[in-house]
Each structure stands twice: as structure tokens, then as C-alpha cells.
Design an enzyme around this catalytic site. Structure first.
Site, PDB file in Angstrom:
ATOM      1  N   LYS A  10      60.377  32.309  -2.758  1.00  0.00           N
ATOM      2  CA  LYS A  10      61.157  33.399  -3.361  1.00  0.00           C
ATOM      3  C   LYS A  10      60.378  34.120  -4.474  1.00  0.00           C
ATOM      4  O   LYS A  10      59.346  33.630  -4.950  1.00  0.00           O
ATOM      5  CB  LYS A  10      62.465  32.809  -3.898  1.00  0.00           C
ATOM      6  CG  LYS A  10      63.361  32.222  -2.801  1.00  0.00           C
ATOM      7  CD  LYS A  10      64.686  31.770  -3.386  1.00  0.00           C
ATOM      8  CE  LYS A  10      65.608  31.253  -2.309  1.00  0.00           C
ATOM      9  NZ  LYS A  10      66.932  30.878  -2.887  1.00  0.00           N
ATOM     10  N   TYR A  50      71.642  37.053   3.770  1.00  0.00           N
ATOM     11  CA  TYR A  50      72.578  36.243   2.980  1.00  0.00           C
ATOM     12  C   TYR A  50      74.043  36.643   3.234  1.00  0.00           C
ATOM     13  O   TYR A  50      74.904  36.367   2.405  1.00  0.00           O
ATOM     14  CB  TYR A  50      72.241  36.347   1.499  1.00  0.00           C
ATOM     15  CG  TYR A  50      71.093  35.448   1.069  1.00  0.00           C
ATOM     16  CD1 TYR A  50      71.175  34.064   1.230  1.00  0.00           C
ATOM     17  CD2 TYR A  50      69.952  35.964   0.477  1.00  0.00           C
ATOM     18  CE1 TYR A  50      70.137  33.237   0.832  1.00  0.00           C
ATOM     19  CE2 TYR A  50      68.907  35.134   0.072  1.00  0.00           C
ATOM     20  CZ  TYR A  50      69.017  33.768   0.254  1.00  0.00           C
ATOM     21  OH  TYR A  50      67.995  32.936  -0.150  1.00  0.00           O
ATOM     22  N   ASN A 113      65.434  29.713  -7.651  1.00  0.00           N
ATOM     23  CA  ASN A 113      65.158  28.321  -7.284  1.00  0.00           C
ATOM     24  C   ASN A 113      63.981  28.163  -6.313  1.00  0.00           C
ATOM     25  O   ASN A 113      63.874  27.176  -5.600  1.00  0.00           O
ATOM     26  CB  ASN A 113      66.437  27.645  -6.783  1.00  0.00           C
ATOM     27  CG  ASN A 113      66.977  28.275  -5.515  1.00  0.00           C
ATOM     28  OD1 ASN A 113      66.458  29.279  -5.040  1.00  0.00           O
ATOM     29  ND2 ASN A 113      68.021  27.681  -4.970  1.00  0.00           N
ATOM     30  N   HIS A 116      63.849  28.808  -0.196  1.00  0.00           N
ATOM     31  CA  HIS A 116      65.025  28.726   0.678  1.00  0.00           C
ATOM     32  C   HIS A 116      64.626  27.910   1.902  1.00  0.00           C
ATOM     33  O   HIS A 116      63.480  27.994   2.352  1.00  0.00           O
ATOM     34  CB  HIS A 116      65.456  30.127   1.145  1.00  0.00           C
ATOM     35  CG  HIS A 116      66.421  30.098   2.295  1.00  0.00           C
ATOM     36  ND1 HIS A 116      67.771  29.932   2.124  1.00  0.00           N
ATOM     37  CD2 HIS A 116      66.220  30.161   3.635  1.00  0.00           C
ATOM     38  CE1 HIS A 116      68.353  29.904   3.323  1.00  0.00           C
ATOM     39  NE2 HIS A 116      67.440  30.040   4.252  1.00  0.00           N
ATOM     40  N   GLU A 127      67.829  32.410  11.717  1.00  0.00           N
ATOM     41  CA  GLU A 127      67.005  32.919  10.607  1.00  0.00           C
ATOM     42  C   GLU A 127      65.571  33.199  11.066  1.00  0.00           C
ATOM     43  O   GLU A 127      64.954  34.173  10.636  1.00  0.00           O
ATOM     44  CB  GLU A 127      67.027  31.925   9.451  1.00  0.00           C
ATOM     45  CG  GLU A 127      68.394  31.820   8.790  1.00  0.00           C
ATOM     46  CD  GLU A 127      68.441  30.866   7.618  1.00  0.00           C
ATOM     47  OE1 GLU A 127      69.539  30.708   7.036  1.00  0.00           O
ATOM     48  OE2 GLU A 127      67.401  30.272   7.257  1.00  0.00           O
TER      49      GLU A 127
HETATM   50  P1  CMP Z   1      69.496  29.462  -1.043  1.00  0.00           P
HETATM   51  O1  CMP Z   1      69.328  28.064  -0.593  1.00  0.00           O
HETATM   52  O2  CMP Z   1      68.490  30.464  -0.614  1.00  0.00           O
HETATM   53  O3  CMP Z   1      70.948  29.975  -0.608  1.00  0.00           O
HETATM   54  C1  CMP Z   1      71.718  30.893  -1.347  1.00  0.00           C
HETATM   55  C2  CMP Z   1      71.116  31.247  -2.661  1.00  0.00           C
HETATM   56  O4  CMP Z   1      71.998  31.770  -3.610  1.00  0.00           O
HETATM   57  C3  CMP Z   1      70.575  29.979  -3.350  1.00  0.00           C
HETATM   58  O5  CMP Z   1      69.484  29.467  -2.672  1.00  0.00           O
HETATM   59  C4  CMP Z   1      70.327  30.516  -4.747  1.00  0.00           C
HETATM   60  O6  CMP Z   1      69.154  31.301  -4.844  1.00  0.00           O
HETATM   61  C5  CMP Z   1      71.557  31.395  -4.896  1.00  0.00           C
HETATM   62  N1  CMP Z   1      72.669  30.676  -5.544  1.00  0.00           N
HETATM   63  C6  CMP Z   1      73.349  29.615  -5.086  1.00  0.00           C
HETATM   64  N2  CMP Z   1      74.301  29.230  -5.930  1.00  0.00           N
HETATM   65  C7  CMP Z   1      74.217  30.089  -6.968  1.00  0.00           C
HETATM   66  C8  CMP Z   1      74.949  30.224  -8.174  1.00  0.00           C
HETATM   67  N3  CMP Z   1      75.951  29.396  -8.491  1.00  0.00           N
HETATM   68  N4  CMP Z   1      74.596  31.214  -9.007  1.00  0.00           N
HETATM   69  C9  CMP Z   1      73.577  32.060  -8.689  1.00  0.00           C
HETATM   70  N5  CMP Z   1      72.867  31.971  -7.549  1.00  0.00           N
HETATM   71  C10 CMP Z   1      73.182  31.001  -6.699  1.00  0.00           C
END
Ligand code: CMP
Length: 139
Positions: A10, A50, A113, A116, A127
Site C-alpha cells: 500500500k 473495496y 497498514n 492487503h 481480486e
Molecule cells: P485491508 O485488509 O486492505 O481491507 C480493508 C482496509 O480498510 C484495511 O486493510 C485497512 O487499510 C482499512 N481499514 C480497516 N479497518 C479500518 C478502520 N477501523 N479504520 C480505518 N481503516 C480501516
């Protein structure tokens, strides 16, 4: 069984020049890169990718973030690749991630984070097809 899964490095991670370090965690987990490309997602691509989260409070912020810089989209192949990738990524929120995982070592917060990974073999197929033509995947 040998599976494939979709992985994304990311914008928070590409901004910090962590692509190679994250790729080493994935390869050390016996996952093989069978496709990889660096792209800047459009708003439409991020919203579609998403789409399952579109009713969530964090959706707009998530789309802003995922379009804020380059990402690296990858197809990983290996024995139980979906589960193995999720294990090496660690929990969504780095505060809850196990030692030695990508998110524990590199993620900034629950949104930024770093990576993904598909959450099931069924979603992995969807995906992967969203980002890659069959001819771009070389096993
Ligand atoms: P990902 O596994 O890519 O799937 C959805 C994404 O949304 C997640 O990783 C984070 O980047 C984001 N995400 C998930 N939960 C939250 C949250 N509580 N607040 C902000 N972003 C979130």
C-alpha cells in the site's frame, strides 16, 4: 493445495521505500511472485476493489489513502497461499499483530497498514482477475 492470492503493497509502504523488505517477508514464507506491477489506482478502481466496504465509516478515507500514492499489486503462489499470506501479514490493526509479521514491523495504524491480502480463495480469484490478465501471470 497450491493456491494463488492477491497482495497489495500500500501507499504508506511504497512511500517509505519498503517494497523489497516486504517482498522478502513474503518470499521467506514460501510465497512466490507469479505477477507483480506498480500502479497508481484511480478513484474508480479503489472504490470498486473495496466495494464490499462501501457502507463502512472509513470507506471514503480508505479510497483517499489507496489513491494517495503508488501501490504494488502482486499475485502470490504457494501451498495454502491465502492463509499463509494472512499469517505473514498479521492482524489488520498493527496494535494486534503478532511479532515478526509485516504489519507489526511496518504498519503505521489500522488504515495505513502497509499490505492487503485476499481473505479467501474465492475472493482471491476475483481480486486477481480485477488486476491481471491471464497472460501477465507466469507460474
Ligand atoms: P485491508 O485488509 O486492505 O481491507 C480493508 C482496509 O480498510 C484495511 O486493510 C485497512 O487499510 C482499512 N481499514 C480497516 N479497518 C479500518 C478502520 N477501523 N479504520 C480505518 N481503516 C480501516
Amino acid at each position: 493445495a497450491v493456491e494463488r492470492t492477491l497482495s497489495i503493497i500500500k501507499p504508506d509502504a511504497t512511500a517509505r521505500n519498503l517494497t523489497g523488505k516486504i517482498n522478502a517477508y513474503l518470499e521467506d514464507a514460501d510465497l512466490r511472485f507469479v505477477a507483480q506491477k506498480r500502479v497508481r489506482l484511480t478513484r474508480e478502481q479503489a472504490e470498486t476493489f473495496y466495494g464490499v466496504h462501501k457502507e463502512r465509516s472509513f470507506f471514503n478515507e480508505l479510497v483517499e489513502y489507496m489513491t494517495s500514492g503508488p501501490v504494488v499489486v502482486q499475485v502470490l503462489e504457494g501451498e495454502n497461499a491465502v492463509a499463509k499470506n494472512r499469517e505473514v501479514m498479521g492482524a489488520t490493526n498493527p496494535a494486534n499483530a503478532d511479532e515478526g509479521t509485516i504489519r507489526k514491523d511496518f504498519a503505521l495504524n489500522v488504515q495505513e497498514n502497509s499490505v492487503h491480502g485476499s481473505d479467501s480463495a474465492e475472493n482471491a480469484a476475483i481480486e486477481i482477475a480485477y488486476f491481471f490478465a491471464g497472460t501477465e501471470i507466469v507460474g
